[in-house]
Enzyme design. Structure first.
Site, mmCIF file in Angstrom:
data_model
loop_
_atom_site.group_PDB
_atom_site.id
_atom_site.type_symbol
_atom_site.label_atom_id
_atom_site.label_comp_id
_atom_site.label_asym_id
_atom_site.label_seq_id
_atom_site.Cartn_x
_atom_site.Cartn_y
_atom_site.Cartn_z
ATOM 1 N N THR A 1 51.948 -5.211 59.819
ATOM 2 C CA THR A 1 52.971 -4.865 60.813
ATOM 3 C C THR A 1 52.942 -5.730 62.067
ATOM 4 O O THR A 1 51.872 -6.185 62.499
ATOM 5 C CB THR A 1 52.788 -3.384 61.232
ATOM 6 O OG1 THR A 1 53.571 -3.134 62.403
ATOM 7 C CG2 THR A 1 51.346 -3.045 61.564
ATOM 8 N N GLU B 1 53.139 -4.558 64.830
ATOM 9 C CA GLU B 1 52.377 -3.824 65.852
ATOM 10 C C GLU B 1 51.022 -4.489 66.113
ATOM 11 O O GLU B 1 50.404 -4.245 67.151
ATOM 12 C CB GLU B 1 52.165 -2.366 65.418
ATOM 13 C CG GLU B 1 53.417 -1.520 65.440
ATOM 14 C CD GLU B 1 53.944 -1.224 66.831
ATOM 15 O OE1 GLU B 1 53.153 -0.797 67.685
ATOM 16 O OE2 GLU B 1 55.141 -1.432 67.072
ATOM 17 N N TYR C 1 47.381 3.392 65.634
ATOM 18 C CA TYR C 1 48.032 2.906 64.408
ATOM 19 C C TYR C 1 47.778 1.410 64.234
ATOM 20 O O TYR C 1 47.369 0.954 63.153
ATOM 21 C CB TYR C 1 49.537 3.199 64.493
ATOM 22 C CG TYR C 1 50.384 2.482 63.454
ATOM 23 C CD1 TYR C 1 50.484 2.962 62.155
ATOM 24 C CD2 TYR C 1 51.105 1.322 63.782
ATOM 25 C CE1 TYR C 1 51.267 2.311 61.199
ATOM 26 C CE2 TYR C 1 51.889 0.672 62.847
ATOM 27 C CZ TYR C 1 51.965 1.174 61.551
ATOM 28 O OH TYR C 1 52.747 0.514 60.619
ATOM 29 N N LYS D 1 45.764 -0.633 61.329
ATOM 30 C CA LYS D 1 46.440 -1.656 60.509
ATOM 31 C C LYS D 1 45.751 -3.019 60.641
ATOM 32 O O LYS D 1 45.811 -3.837 59.726
ATOM 33 C CB LYS D 1 47.911 -1.765 60.924
ATOM 34 C CG LYS D 1 48.791 -0.638 60.379
ATOM 35 C CD LYS D 1 49.118 -0.864 58.907
ATOM 36 C CE LYS D 1 50.096 0.160 58.363
ATOM 37 N NZ LYS D 1 50.457 -0.087 56.955
HETATM 38 P P1 NAP Z 1 57.337 5.824 55.677
HETATM 39 O O1 NAP Z 1 58.786 6.020 55.375
HETATM 40 O O2 NAP Z 1 56.709 6.596 56.772
HETATM 41 O O3 NAP Z 1 56.537 6.094 54.312
HETATM 42 C C1 NAP Z 1 55.140 6.249 54.309
HETATM 43 C C2 NAP Z 1 54.696 6.589 52.896
HETATM 44 O O4 NAP Z 1 53.261 6.738 52.884
HETATM 45 C C3 NAP Z 1 55.264 7.908 52.347
HETATM 46 O O5 NAP Z 1 55.575 7.749 50.988
HETATM 47 C C4 NAP Z 1 54.092 8.862 52.517
HETATM 48 O O6 NAP Z 1 54.110 9.949 51.612
HETATM 49 C C5 NAP Z 1 52.942 7.922 52.174
HETATM 50 N N1 NAP Z 1 51.643 8.445 52.603
HETATM 51 C C6 NAP Z 1 51.233 8.776 53.853
HETATM 52 N N2 NAP Z 1 49.966 9.224 53.830
HETATM 53 C C7 NAP Z 1 49.550 9.178 52.537
HETATM 54 C C8 NAP Z 1 48.340 9.529 51.865
HETATM 55 N N3 NAP Z 1 47.294 10.012 52.530
HETATM 56 N N4 NAP Z 1 48.276 9.336 50.524
HETATM 57 C C9 NAP Z 1 49.344 8.867 49.829
HETATM 58 N N5 NAP Z 1 50.512 8.529 50.408
HETATM 59 C C10 NAP Z 1 50.616 8.685 51.755
HETATM 60 O O7 NAP Z 1 57.034 4.282 55.965
HETATM 61 P P2 NAP Z 1 57.951 2.992 55.699
HETATM 62 O O8 NAP Z 1 58.835 2.773 56.868
HETATM 63 O O9 NAP Z 1 58.508 3.056 54.338
HETATM 64 O O10 NAP Z 1 56.837 1.848 55.779
HETATM 65 C C11 NAP Z 1 56.094 1.443 54.636
HETATM 66 C C12 NAP Z 1 54.817 0.752 55.073
HETATM 67 O O11 NAP Z 1 55.139 -0.393 55.861
HETATM 68 C C13 NAP Z 1 53.886 1.575 55.929
HETATM 69 O O12 NAP Z 1 52.565 1.204 55.600
HETATM 70 C C14 NAP Z 1 54.203 1.156 57.351
HETATM 71 O O13 NAP Z 1 53.084 1.352 58.181
HETATM 72 C C15 NAP Z 1 54.511 -0.308 57.138
HETATM 73 N N6 NAP Z 1 55.449 -0.928 58.074
HETATM 74 C C16 NAP Z 1 56.674 -0.382 58.267
HETATM 75 C C17 NAP Z 1 57.578 -1.014 59.108
HETATM 76 C C18 NAP Z 1 58.961 -0.460 59.344
HETATM 77 O O14 NAP Z 1 59.613 -0.904 60.293
HETATM 78 N N7 NAP Z 1 59.449 0.444 58.515
HETATM 79 C C19 NAP Z 1 57.228 -2.219 59.731
HETATM 80 C C20 NAP Z 1 55.957 -2.752 59.488
HETATM 81 C C21 NAP Z 1 55.079 -2.109 58.638
HETATM 82 P P3 NAP Z 1 54.853 11.356 51.977
HETATM 83 O O15 NAP Z 1 56.307 11.147 51.662
HETATM 84 O O16 NAP Z 1 54.167 12.305 51.080
HETATM 85 O O17 NAP Z 1 54.614 11.609 53.431
HETATM 86 O O1 G4F Z 2 61.168 3.473 66.314
HETATM 87 P P1 G4F Z 2 59.785 3.453 66.835
HETATM 88 O O2 G4F Z 2 59.027 4.727 66.807
HETATM 89 O O3 G4F Z 2 59.037 2.300 66.045
HETATM 90 P P2 G4F Z 2 57.714 1.462 66.367
HETATM 91 O O4 G4F Z 2 56.825 2.155 67.306
HETATM 92 O O5 G4F Z 2 58.159 0.086 66.727
HETATM 93 O O6 G4F Z 2 56.997 1.459 64.950
HETATM 94 C C1 G4F Z 2 57.719 1.154 63.746
HETATM 95 O O7 G4F Z 2 57.752 -0.249 63.560
HETATM 96 C C2 G4F Z 2 56.453 -0.854 63.376
HETATM 97 C C3 G4F Z 2 56.690 -2.360 63.217
HETATM 98 O O8 G4F Z 2 56.661 -2.963 64.482
HETATM 99 C C4 G4F Z 2 55.817 -0.249 62.144
HETATM 100 F F1 G4F Z 2 54.599 -0.835 61.930
HETATM 101 C C5 G4F Z 2 55.649 1.248 62.324
HETATM 102 O O9 G4F Z 2 55.134 1.800 61.115
HETATM 103 C C6 G4F Z 2 57.015 1.868 62.594
HETATM 104 O O10 G4F Z 2 57.811 1.738 61.439
HETATM 105 O O11 G4F Z 2 59.781 2.944 68.358
HETATM 106 C C7 G4F Z 2 60.370 1.733 68.745
HETATM 107 C C8 G4F Z 2 60.389 1.630 70.273
HETATM 108 C C9 G4F Z 2 59.042 1.948 70.944
HETATM 109 O O12 G4F Z 2 58.788 1.025 71.975
HETATM 110 C C10 G4F Z 2 59.259 3.327 71.551
HETATM 111 O O13 G4F Z 2 58.494 3.550 72.729
HETATM 112 O O14 G4F Z 2 61.322 2.600 70.763
HETATM 113 C C11 G4F Z 2 60.745 3.267 71.870
HETATM 114 N N1 G4F Z 2 61.370 4.589 71.992
HETATM 115 C C12 G4F Z 2 62.135 4.981 73.039
HETATM 116 N N2 G4F Z 2 62.508 6.253 72.873
HETATM 117 C C13 G4F Z 2 61.265 5.612 71.130
HETATM 118 C C14 G4F Z 2 61.993 6.674 71.689
HETATM 119 N N3 G4F Z 2 60.643 5.731 69.926
HETATM 120 C C15 G4F Z 2 60.751 6.924 69.273
HETATM 121 N N4 G4F Z 2 60.163 7.048 68.054
HETATM 122 N N5 G4F Z 2 61.427 7.980 69.798
HETATM 123 C C16 G4F Z 2 62.059 7.904 71.004
HETATM 124 O O15 G4F Z 2 62.679 8.882 71.471
#
Ligand code: NAP
Ligand code: G4F
Length: 370
Positions: free
Chosen positions: A130, A132, A154, A158
């Protein structure tokens, strides 16, 4: 006969897991996914895939080594996509130990499950890393050489995942890689991430189901892409000759405020942001008469983080040049439009379903009391 590709996806029920499953099934893979026992049996994002002949679900947990070792041995995957995580940054401040167990040690458990089953030279592994990791950023934009400065429990977890993957690559000659993905969103995004929280609220406010949206840091900057485009990169990373890590991003940056402005505009309400910091408000200046003049967005300290990552912008040059991936196939404007249109329909459909439920309840009640 050519050997079938067998993928094992952890996190299959999540946003990325669901799109990746569709992508791999289309490519002819046999897809296996890990699910956890939950009191609710309905898995919304993958319900349409369940029952397909090449799609299989298995119970296991990232916190349970034995379940992972047994499953990897049973499935004999040719590729593993480790997407499972406690993925919410703010939640990681409330549940740091659980986050570390799943997001850090969980990666080690997957790598060891592969070694225990002697698959280290036949199974390729993708780790969901990520942006992050860059955290309190040391340069803008961020690329594969930018130093890491994780800024939440987090991100620290990671970072362990990133380094242990690199270590196993070097120590055991394993084909394991990290995709350093910047934020990617979609109509399947979890409802507490900021983009989806905004698009759902805009749809609800437009349809009279919600009065106001409360957000945290409106000035935070993100590089937002479309999740459907990003899962292709996960696959491409595992098809290369050499295992390497890649930054996946659009190279375009917007603030939370800009996202909110465009989402509300797409839902028919023009906002003007007035004031600063905790006192900033989004006031409706054009749109439905009953909303004009009303404050639709307010800032709440509840959504501030103890440490917040505020300036993420990725440089996807390596992915573009080496993977042949197009970072701009979905623009920011298209992404917002896809999400808002989906949520306008969802809110309307939920309303109809709610009315039908109410009517049915009334009918049954009358039937009983008659
Ligand atoms: P998500 O929608 O939150 O999905 C997370 C998945 O992990 C769900 O299927 C969840 O299962 C599973 N999980 C959590 N804890 C577990 C455990 N103990 N054992 C087995 N499964 C578990 O996340 P996403 O947005 O698809 O992201 C996928 C991956 O990419 C994550 O690793 C996230 O950190 C990383 N990532 C995401 C972003 C982004 O912007 N989306 C960016 C960078 C990296 P349940 O449905 O049962 O909760
Ligand atoms: O949507 P966010 O919660 O995503 P964040 O923290 O960037 O994390 C996501 O992206 C990461 C990749 O960079 C992944 F690794 C991670 O698993 C996840 O998918 O927040 C985005 C930004 C933050 O700066 C937060 O402070 O939006 C700001 N924010 C402002 N108001 C808020 C809110 N975030 C959330 N969730 N809720 C609010 O009301």
């Amino acid at each position: 006969m050519e050997k079938k590709n067998i993928a094992l996806i952890t996190g299959v029920t999540g946003q990325d897991g669901s799109y990746l499953s569709e992508f791999l099934l289309d490519k002819g893979y046999e897809v296996h996914g890990i699910i956890r026992r939950s009191s609710v049996d309905y898995r919304e994002r993958i319900a349409h895939l369940e029952g397909k002949p090449d799609f299989h679900l298995h119970y296991a947990d990232m916190g349970d080594s034995m379940s992972l070792v047994k499953l990897v041995g049973k499935v004999q995957p040719t590729e593993i996509y480790n997407l499972a995580a406690q993925s919410h940054v703010q939640v990681s401040f409330d549940a740091p130990e659980f986050t570390a167990d799943v997001d850090a040690v969980g990666v080690l458990r997957i790598l060891e499950a592969v070694r225990t089953n002697h698959l280290e030279h036949s199974c390729r592994i993708y780790q969901a890393s990520t942006s992050e990791l860059y955290g309190k950023v040391e340069e803008v934009p961020q690329n594969e050489q930018t130093p890491f400065h994780p800024y939440s429990p987090y991100a620290v977890a990671k970072l362990y995942g990133y380094w242990i993957v690199k270590e196993y690559r070097e120590a055991y000659d394993m084909f394991c890689c990290s995709g350093i993905l910047f934020n990617h969103e979609s109509e399947r995004r979890g409802e507490t991430f900021v983009t989806r929280k905004i698009t759902l609220a805009a749809a609800r406010i437009a349809q009279g189901k919600q009065e106001k949206l409360y957000l945290g840091n409106l000035s935070s900057l993100r590089d937002w892409g479309y999740a459907k485009d990003y899962v292709e990169c996960m696959w491409l990373i595992l098809q290369q000759e050499k295992p390497e890590d890649y930054v996946i991003a659009t190279g375009v940056q917007h603030s939370v405020r800009e996202f909110a402005y465009l989402a509300f505009k797409t839902a028919g309400m023009e906002l003007e942001f007035r004031g600063e910091g905790i006192n900033e408000k989004g006031v409706c200046v054009a749109g439905p008469a009953h909303l004009v003049g009303k404050t639709l967005v307010e800032v709440s300290e509840d959504f501030y983080r103890p440490t917040d990552v505020v300036n993420l912008l990725g440089d996807p040059s390596k992915a573009k040049n080496e993977l042949g991936w197009n970072p701009q196939s979905t623009s920011f404007e298209q992404l917002v439009s896809i999400m808002v249109k989906h949520d306008m329909q969802k809110v309307a459909a939920d309303h109809v379903a709610g009315v039908m439920r109410t009517n049915l309840a009334e009918y049954l009640e009358k039937g009983i009391t008659k």
